[in-house]
Design a protein around this motif. Structure first.
Motif, PDB file in Angstrom:
ATOM      1  N   ASP A 263      35.508  30.830  37.870  1.00  4.93           N
ATOM      2  CA  ASP A 263      34.891  30.565  36.577  1.00  4.93           C
ATOM      3  C   ASP A 263      35.658  29.431  35.897  1.00  4.93           C
ATOM      4  O   ASP A 263      36.808  29.155  36.242  1.00  4.93           O
ATOM      5  CB  ASP A 263      34.962  31.870  35.770  1.00  4.93           C
ATOM      6  CG  ASP A 263      34.511  31.698  34.346  1.00  4.93           C
ATOM      7  OD1 ASP A 263      33.412  31.162  34.131  1.00  4.93           O
ATOM      8  OD2 ASP A 263      35.267  32.110  33.433  1.00  4.93           O
TER       9      ASP A 263
ATOM     10  N   ASP B 238      35.313  28.438  31.921  1.00  4.96           N
ATOM     11  CA  ASP B 238      35.708  28.697  30.529  1.00  4.96           C
ATOM     12  C   ASP B 238      36.546  29.967  30.391  1.00  4.96           C
ATOM     13  O   ASP B 238      36.120  31.050  30.789  1.00  4.96           O
ATOM     14  CB  ASP B 238      34.467  28.814  29.638  1.00  4.96           C
ATOM     15  CG  ASP B 238      33.818  27.458  29.404  1.00  4.96           C
ATOM     16  OD1 ASP B 238      34.560  26.460  29.310  1.00  4.96           O
ATOM     17  OD2 ASP B 238      32.580  27.400  29.336  1.00  4.96           O
ATOM     18  N   ASN B 239      37.724  29.779  29.836  1.00  4.33           N
ATOM     19  CA  ASN B 239      38.674  30.867  29.594  1.00  4.33           C
ATOM     20  C   ASN B 239      39.288  31.458  30.862  1.00  4.33           C
ATOM     21  O   ASN B 239      40.011  32.440  30.814  1.00  4.33           O
ATOM     22  CB  ASN B 239      38.065  31.976  28.729  1.00  4.33           C
ATOM     23  CG  ASN B 239      38.317  31.713  27.259  1.00  4.33           C
ATOM     24  OD1 ASN B 239      39.173  30.920  26.917  1.00  4.33           O
ATOM     25  ND2 ASN B 239      37.577  32.391  26.404  1.00  4.33           N
ATOM     26  N   THR B 240      38.953  30.843  32.033  1.00  2.00           N
ATOM     27  CA  THR B 240      39.622  31.235  33.276  1.00  2.00           C
ATOM     28  C   THR B 240      40.566  30.101  33.692  1.00  2.00           C
ATOM     29  O   THR B 240      41.768  30.321  33.868  1.00  2.00           O
ATOM     30  CB  THR B 240      38.599  31.534  34.383  1.00  2.00           C
ATOM     31  OG1 THR B 240      37.849  32.686  34.007  1.00  2.00           O
ATOM     32  CG2 THR B 240      39.283  31.783  35.720  1.00  2.00           C
TER      33      THR B 240
ATOM     34  N   ASP C 117      37.195  35.711  34.025  1.00  2.00           N
ATOM     35  CA  ASP C 117      37.787  36.450  32.898  1.00  2.00           C
ATOM     36  C   ASP C 117      36.846  37.472  32.267  1.00  2.00           C
ATOM     37  O   ASP C 117      37.249  38.171  31.360  1.00  2.00           O
ATOM     38  CB  ASP C 117      38.247  35.466  31.805  1.00  2.00           C
ATOM     39  CG  ASP C 117      37.071  34.811  31.103  1.00  2.00           C
ATOM     40  OD1 ASP C 117      36.271  34.151  31.802  1.00  2.00           O
ATOM     41  OD2 ASP C 117      36.937  34.993  29.888  1.00  2.00           O
ATOM     42  N   GLN C 118      35.601  37.550  32.745  1.00  2.00           N
ATOM     43  CA  GLN C 118      34.664  38.467  32.088  1.00  2.00           C
ATOM     44  C   GLN C 118      34.084  39.516  33.034  1.00  2.00           C
ATOM     45  O   GLN C 118      33.477  39.186  34.046  1.00  2.00           O
ATOM     46  CB  GLN C 118      33.503  37.681  31.477  1.00  2.00           C
ATOM     47  CG  GLN C 118      33.865  36.950  30.206  1.00  2.00           C
ATOM     48  CD  GLN C 118      32.625  36.679  29.362  1.00  2.00           C
ATOM     49  OE1 GLN C 118      31.950  37.593  28.921  1.00  2.00           O
ATOM     50  NE2 GLN C 118      32.341  35.418  29.165  1.00  2.00           N
TER      51      GLN C 118
ATOM     52  N   ASP D 184      31.269  37.639  35.324  1.00  2.00           N
ATOM     53  CA  ASP D 184      31.959  37.239  36.559  1.00  2.00           C
ATOM     54  C   ASP D 184      32.085  38.388  37.562  1.00  2.00           C
ATOM     55  O   ASP D 184      31.717  38.254  38.726  1.00  2.00           O
ATOM     56  CB  ASP D 184      33.369  36.727  36.216  1.00  2.00           C
ATOM     57  CG  ASP D 184      33.337  35.545  35.269  1.00  2.00           C
ATOM     58  OD1 ASP D 184      32.546  34.624  35.526  1.00  2.00           O
ATOM     59  OD2 ASP D 184      34.098  35.544  34.288  1.00  2.00           O
TER      60      ASP D 184
HETATM   61 MG   LIG Z   1      34.807  32.681  31.441  1.00  2.00          MG
END
Ligand SMILES: [Mg+2]
Length: 174
Positions: free
Chosen positions: A36, A38-40, A120-121, A125
């Motif tokens: 992933d 975003d935010n990963t 991260d989700q 994910d």
């Molecule tokens: Mg993410």
């Protein structure tokens, strides 16, 4: 509650993507990584890959691991991030639909059981990976606050994470 575990429990849980090392991947029998964005890899509001990300791409490449970014982000966001580093990607992936995981696996030419998903989700994910029996690694989000669209997902995720922790199912590795 068995179904919650089946759908949302990741194979493993680590602090961040830098914990995904060649040694760990070898242990898992993995040769390809779907990751992933975003935010990963970076915060949802960071446009470019930083040194940590670039080093990790290089580490994967030097050790013959294939990497594909699979992101729900728009084309511009994902291509701006990945193109300078020559990393393959799929944008508008519509996770948790697993169609684009299958596509990434096909493009990398590695069997599904030698591929892992890192994100991260839980609700996108990890859920998507579990839908097709793909190994997965949950990472802690780079930024604690993120886009408005994921707010509901985050709430549901918090409830499921609490349940997994209570049951001792989700233990962070080093
Ligand atoms: Mg993410």
């Amino acid at each position: 509650m068995k179904v919650i575990k089946k759908l949302f429990l990741p194979t493993s849980y680590v602090d961040n993507f830098t914990n995904i090392t060649p040694a760990r991947l070898n242990q898992l029998g993995v040769r390809a990584v779907i990751i992933d964005l975003d935010n990963t890899l970076v915060g949802y509001d960071e446009m470019d890959a930083n040194e940590k990300v670039i080093d990790w791409f290089k580490l994967m490449n030097d050790n013959d691991f294939k990497v594909t970014i699979v992101s729900n982000g728009k084309k511009k966001r994902v291509s701006n991030f990945a193109d300078p580093h020559d990393i393959d990607y799929i944008f508008n992936a519509q996770k948790p639909l697993s169609r684009n995981y299958k596509k990434a696996i096909r493009l990398m030419g590695v069997p599904k059981n030698e591929t892992i998903m890192v994100g991260d989700q839980l609700m996108t994910d990890i859920f998507g990976a579990n839908l097709i029996g793909l190994k997965s690694v949950l990472v802690i989000p780079v930024k604690s606050r993120d886009g408005y669209a994921t707010l509901l997902n985050r709430r549901m995720e918090a409830i499921i994470m609490r349940y997994f922790r209570k049951k001792g199912l989700l233990v962070k590795e080093d």
